[in-house]
Scaffold this active site. Structure first.
Site, mmCIF file in Angstrom:
data_model
loop_
_atom_site.group_PDB
_atom_site.id
_atom_site.type_symbol
_atom_site.label_atom_id
_atom_site.label_comp_id
_atom_site.label_asym_id
_atom_site.label_seq_id
_atom_site.Cartn_x
_atom_site.Cartn_y
_atom_site.Cartn_z
ATOM 1 N N GLU A 290 0.825 -1.212 0.000
ATOM 2 C CA GLU A 290 0.000 0.000 0.000
ATOM 3 C C GLU A 290 0.859 1.263 0.000
ATOM 4 O O GLU A 290 0.426 2.319 -0.439
ATOM 5 C CB GLU A 290 -0.905 0.008 1.238
ATOM 6 C CG GLU A 290 -2.375 -0.034 0.877
ATOM 7 C CD GLU A 290 -3.293 -0.096 2.085
ATOM 8 O OE1 GLU A 290 -4.202 -0.917 2.049
ATOM 9 O OE2 GLU A 290 -3.118 0.672 3.050
ATOM 10 N N HIS A 311 7.895 -26.878 -1.001
ATOM 11 C CA HIS A 311 7.275 -28.042 -1.631
ATOM 12 C C HIS A 311 6.103 -27.654 -2.536
ATOM 13 O O HIS A 311 5.361 -28.513 -3.000
ATOM 14 C CB HIS A 311 6.827 -29.032 -0.549
ATOM 15 C CG HIS A 311 7.994 -29.553 0.237
ATOM 16 N ND1 HIS A 311 8.573 -30.778 0.000
ATOM 17 C CD2 HIS A 311 8.723 -28.974 1.230
ATOM 18 C CE1 HIS A 311 9.599 -30.942 0.826
ATOM 19 N NE2 HIS A 311 9.712 -29.858 1.575
ATOM 20 N N LYS A 425 -14.349 0.147 -3.731
ATOM 21 C CA LYS A 425 -15.459 0.560 -2.856
ATOM 22 C C LYS A 425 -16.529 1.292 -3.663
ATOM 23 O O LYS A 425 -17.721 1.030 -3.515
ATOM 24 C CB LYS A 425 -14.947 1.485 -1.741
ATOM 25 C CG LYS A 425 -14.044 0.795 -0.747
ATOM 26 C CD LYS A 425 -13.689 1.738 0.389
ATOM 27 C CE LYS A 425 -12.570 1.176 1.222
ATOM 28 N NZ LYS A 425 -11.998 2.135 2.153
HETATM 29 O O1 PA5 Z 1 -3.896 1.203 5.790
HETATM 30 C C1 PA5 Z 1 -5.019 1.627 5.531
HETATM 31 O O2 PA5 Z 1 -5.252 2.830 5.508
HETATM 32 C C2 PA5 Z 1 -6.171 0.686 5.249
HETATM 33 O O3 PA5 Z 1 -5.768 -0.636 5.169
HETATM 34 C C3 PA5 Z 1 -7.205 0.813 6.361
HETATM 35 O O4 PA5 Z 1 -6.572 0.508 7.571
HETATM 36 C C4 PA5 Z 1 -8.390 -0.103 6.133
HETATM 37 O O5 PA5 Z 1 -8.988 0.197 4.903
HETATM 38 C C5 PA5 Z 1 -9.403 0.060 7.245
HETATM 39 O O6 PA5 Z 1 -9.822 1.383 7.339
HETATM 40 P P1 PA5 Z 1 -10.581 1.914 8.619
HETATM 41 O O7 PA5 Z 1 -9.679 1.780 9.788
HETATM 42 O O8 PA5 Z 1 -10.915 3.335 8.295
HETATM 43 O O9 PA5 Z 1 -11.818 1.061 8.785
#
Ligand code: PA5
Length: 437
Positions: A290, A311, A425
């Site tokens: 990310e 394996h 989303k």
């Molecule tokens: O690293 C990030 O920003 C995402 O993985 C969020 O943690 C994830 O989408 C969850 O978001 P939230 O904590 O707003 O529910």
């Protein structure tokens, strides 16, 4: 303090030491961006100082709440996804017995189960059936307070708790971790008087394991969050205090993986030598994927567990397309001793291993793997920790986070946003008929 060690000798057939050293100016520039906060994403740098600046009063309140919740049941449901879930699970799975689901194995420690990380209907059916049979509490975690997966899971678990214990008692069994001011979860927690904890505005989800996001579930599972923070604190001193690649493993890691990427490698596999580190790899994948996977750039993070995956994936790594580097996570000492027994008949031919520890055999497997993969042209970086405990996991967390920030800036992206996460989303909301989509 025993600190983690980074070794790059097995990558030098691919990038020479001089090529890695040449990265130093851009690595130091990236480090300066992190420390001065003068580059893109600078409003998400709160994690840099978390180990030093975490409020002791908040830690005390957190421990008191955890102690109170621990008396209410042997199970806690931790509800969250992505950065609001993977850090806690990584630490808990690294530290707990692989067989902790069995009450006789885990003893008095509460058992953590997870929700909000999936929309699988059968999963929730099975979870609710399980929750019918145990006394439990819940910790719901969402920074935005509006993420669909944890919101759906929390609605299910909240109603189950209220039906099982009544509304008033249910409210004493829920902790919320969310934004200080905004979001649906913030409003639900305020209206129901749930104990609530804040995810600081300047800490992004994937960098939040050392906030209540990770600390509540980890403490609830019975682990020492002070030792975890101490490990992170000591690693922070190393990361902030040293500007040479040799003395700063986070800078070296950022340098070597960027040098390897620039020469054409596209995939980095985090290879763990212990099965209890598989969620560390999941957390690392989110952290690096990310942070760096932007503008059509970045090493694709992948993971292997050895010897299990040798394996299944070993053939590809040895002989398939030359796409990948390996970062092997090694653990010097096991926490317990198991030796291969002697067998008089020796029908399995294993007496040559008799009385040897499994750690020794596993180490030979790791060394043999490195040799084979180097022969196959794969650059291998090794990270070695003394043993798996709260302190070393704290070190690893800070090490990987700091290296990630430096590496992302060196790559030329903003390591602290995640615009790509929104695309699915929008489509999902449209398909589900959410108002406004
Ligand atoms: O690293 C990030 O920003 C995402 O993985 C969020 O943690 C994830 O989408 C969850 O978001 P939230 O904590 O707003 O529910």
């Amino acid at each position: 303090m025993k600190t983690l060690e980074l070794k790059i000798t097995h990558s030098q057939h691919y990038v020479g030491a001089d090529e890695v050293q040449k990265m130093l100016p851009s690595i130091l520039e990236a480090r300066e961006h992190l420390l001065k906060g003068d580059a893109a994403g600078n409003d998400f740098l709160g994690w840099v100082n978390l180990p030093e600046e975490t409020d002791p009063a908040m830690m005390k309140r957190l421990k008191d709440d955890v102690a109170r919740m621990s008396t209410k049941g042997q199970v806690m449901v931790v509800i969250g996804i992505g950065g609001s879930y993977l850090g806690a699970r990584m630490v808990i799975e690294a530290l707990q017995s692989e067989f902790a689901a069995i009450p006789e194995v885990r003893g008095n420690k509460p058992y953590i189960v997870y929700a909000g990380h999936t929309l699988g209907e059968d999963y929730y059916h099975q979870l609710l059936q399980f929750l019918d049979t145990v006394d439990y509490t819940a910790c719901v975690i969402s920074k935005s307070g509006t993420t669909t997966e944890p919101a759906v899971a929390f609605r299910l678990v909240k109603q189950h708790l209220e039906k099982k214990y009544g509304v008033a008692e249910a409210a004493t069994r829920i902790i919320a971790v969310t934004d200080a001011r905004r979001g649906a979860l913030h409003d639900i927690a305020a209206q129901n008087n749930y104990p609530a904890y804040v995810i600081p505005d300047n800490v992004g989800g994937r960098f939040s394991v050392l906030t209540p996001v990770g600390l509540i579930p980890i403490a609830m599972a019975g682990y020492d969050i002070d030792r975890l923070m101490q490990g992170a604190r000591d690693m922070r001193s190393i990361c902030l205090g040293n500007t040479s690649l040799e003395d700063n493993p986070a800078l070296m890691y950022a340098a070597v993986r960027n040098a390897i990427y620039r020469k054409g490698i596209k995939v980095e596999m985090l290879v763990s030598c212990q099965p209890n580190l598989r969620y560390l790899a999941e957390w690392w994948k989110q952290l690096y994927g990310e942070s760096e996977g932007k503008e059509h750039k970045g090493l694709l993070p992948h993971s292997l567990s050895i010897t299990t995956d040798l394996h299944s994936m070993g053939q590809y790594v040895q002989d398939g397309e030359r796409l990948m580097m390996e970062t092997m996570l090694r653990v010097k000492n096991s926490n317990a001793e198991v030796r291969v027994p002697t067998d008089e008949k020796n029908l399995d031919g294993l007496n040559y291993l008799a009385n040897r520890r499994l750690t020794e055999i596993n180490d030979c497997a790791a060394d043999g793997t490195i040799q084979a993969h180097v022969d196959g042209g794969v650059p291998v970086v090794e990270i070695t920790v003394d043993k798996i405990d709260e302190y070393t996991i704290g070190q690893l967390i800070y090490f990987f986070e700091f290296a990630c920030g430096v590496s992302g800036y060196t790559l030329g992206v903003n390591p602290f946003d995640q615009p790509g996460v929104e695309a699915y989303k929008r489509n999902m909301f449209h398909l589900l008929g959410k108002p406004g989509f």
